[in-house]
Design an enzyme around this catalytic site. Structure first.
Site, PDB file in Angstrom:
ATOM      1  CG  HIS A  98      53.091  33.963  20.369  1.00  0.00           C
ATOM      2  ND1 HIS A  98      52.788  33.031  21.272  1.00  0.00           N
ATOM      3  CD2 HIS A  98      51.751  34.385  20.025  1.00  0.00           C
ATOM      4  CE1 HIS A  98      51.653  33.021  21.403  1.00  0.00           C
ATOM      5  NE2 HIS A  98      50.818  33.813  20.952  1.00  0.00           N
ATOM      6  CG  MET A 122      56.183  23.707  24.868  1.00  0.00           C
ATOM      7  SD  MET A 122      55.356  25.242  24.303  1.00  0.00           S
ATOM      8  CE  MET A 122      53.732  24.951  24.880  1.00  0.00           C
ATOM      9  CB  ILE A 160      62.605  32.438  30.676  1.00  0.00           C
ATOM     10  CG1 ILE A 160      62.622  31.582  29.232  1.00  0.00           C
ATOM     11  CG2 ILE A 160      64.251  32.741  30.668  1.00  0.00           C
ATOM     12  CD1 ILE A 160      63.201  30.375  29.155  1.00  0.00           C
ATOM     13  CG  ASN A 187      59.776  27.286  14.140  1.00  0.00           C
ATOM     14  OD1 ASN A 187      59.725  28.111  13.429  1.00  0.00           O
ATOM     15  ND2 ASN A 187      58.732  26.635  14.723  1.00  0.00           N
TER      16      ASN A 187
HETATM   17  C1  GRF Z   1      55.622  27.051  16.875  1.00  0.00           C
HETATM   18  O1  GRF Z   1      54.355  27.100  16.101  1.00  0.00           O
HETATM   19  C2  GRF Z   1      56.193  28.107  17.676  1.00  0.00           C
HETATM   20  O2  GRF Z   1      55.330  29.198  17.102  1.00  0.00           O
HETATM   21  C3  GRF Z   1      55.704  27.885  18.883  1.00  0.00           C
HETATM   22  O3  GRF Z   1      55.804  26.496  19.281  1.00  0.00           O
HETATM   23  C4  GRF Z   1      55.706  25.830  17.935  1.00  0.00           C
HETATM   24  C5  GRF Z   1      56.904  25.051  17.807  1.00  0.00           C
HETATM   25  O4  GRF Z   1      56.942  24.143  16.706  1.00  0.00           O
HETATM   26  N1  GRF Z   1      56.337  28.677  19.979  1.00  0.00           N
HETATM   27  P1  GRF Z   1      58.008  23.160  16.251  1.00  0.00           P
HETATM   28  O5  GRF Z   1      58.653  22.549  17.296  1.00  0.00           O
HETATM   29  O6  GRF Z   1      59.514  24.316  15.929  1.00  0.00           O
HETATM   30  O7  GRF Z   1      57.702  22.689  15.232  1.00  0.00           O
END
Ligand code: GRF
Length: 202
Positions: free
Chosen positions: A110, A91, A94, A14
């Site tokens: 999410h 992960m 907060i 992301n």
């Molecule tokens: C994603 O699936 C997001 O929805 C969740 O954690 C994952 C992160 O993936 N919160 P990346 O590290 O961005 O590949």
């Protein structure tokens, strides 16, 4: 120019999608001013380095309390004059002091259609529950987990033949479109919060 911080614990796909959206001007007048991770081995940090983005690994073991860790994060965010905090697979829960410091300026993605399948395995939980439709949610972060006002959602159909891997692939593809779109809308001032409802002004 708006300054974005991305907080990530893992692979950072992301983060990459946001980097790309800024590079090809889908998101304008913004830069990623800081990437923070709570994991030294997060590939997100490698991506930041590759793209010459300032990055920091802040080790949770160096802090006795969640709030002291979060105070350090807030200090760094303020130092880098961050306007928007993007949680992209970060992960950690907060703490309220962090949320107050960046009130309505922290967003999360999410991998399910909230309020269904909150928690750390949104993809697996949706699949094993047997729902026929799942998806992706981008939302503001408040003091409860996966609870804040919903900015954008997009759905994915689950086929009988889907495995966790095939579903994850579809979800991630959607995430990489939806997250940059939400960031763009926020930075352009097109998002209005009315209670827990979000109005998108197009
Ligand atoms: C994603 O699936 C997001 O929805 C969740 O954690 C994952 C992160 O993936 N919160 P990346 O590290 O961005 O590949």
């Amino acid at each position: 120019m708006k300054n974005i911080a991305v907080l990530a614990s893992g692979y950072g796909s992301n983060l990459q999608a946001i980097i790309n959206a800024i590079k090809n001007k889908k998101i304008k007048n913004a830069k990623i001013a800081l990437v923070i991770s709570d994991r030294a081995d997060a590939y997100a940090l490698v991506r930041a380095k590759k793209h010459s983005i300032p990055f920091l690994y802040i080790n949770p073991e160096d802090y006795k309390y969640r709030t002291s860790y979060d105070c350090e994060v807030v200090k760094e965010l303020q130092k880098h004059k961050i306007d928007l905090v993007v949680l992209a697979g970060f992960m950690r829960i907060i703490s309220p002091c962090f949320i107050r410091a960046y009130h309505n300026k922290i967003i999360n993605i999410h991998p399910a259609l909230l309020p269904a399948f909150k928690g750390t395995d949104g993809i697996g939980d949706a699949l094993s529950y047997g729902v026929k439709v799942t998806g992706v949610t981008v939302h503001f972060v408040d003091e409860k987990m996966d609870n804040g006002a919903i900015i954008l959602q997009s759905a994915v159909l689950i086929k009988e033949t889907d495995t966790k891997e095939s579903l994850a692939k579809k979800i991630h593809k959607l995430e990489h479109k939806l997250f940059p779109r939400a960031i763009k809308l926020i930075l352009e001032g097109k998002i209005r919060l009315c209670g827990r409802k979000v109005k998108v002004m197009l």
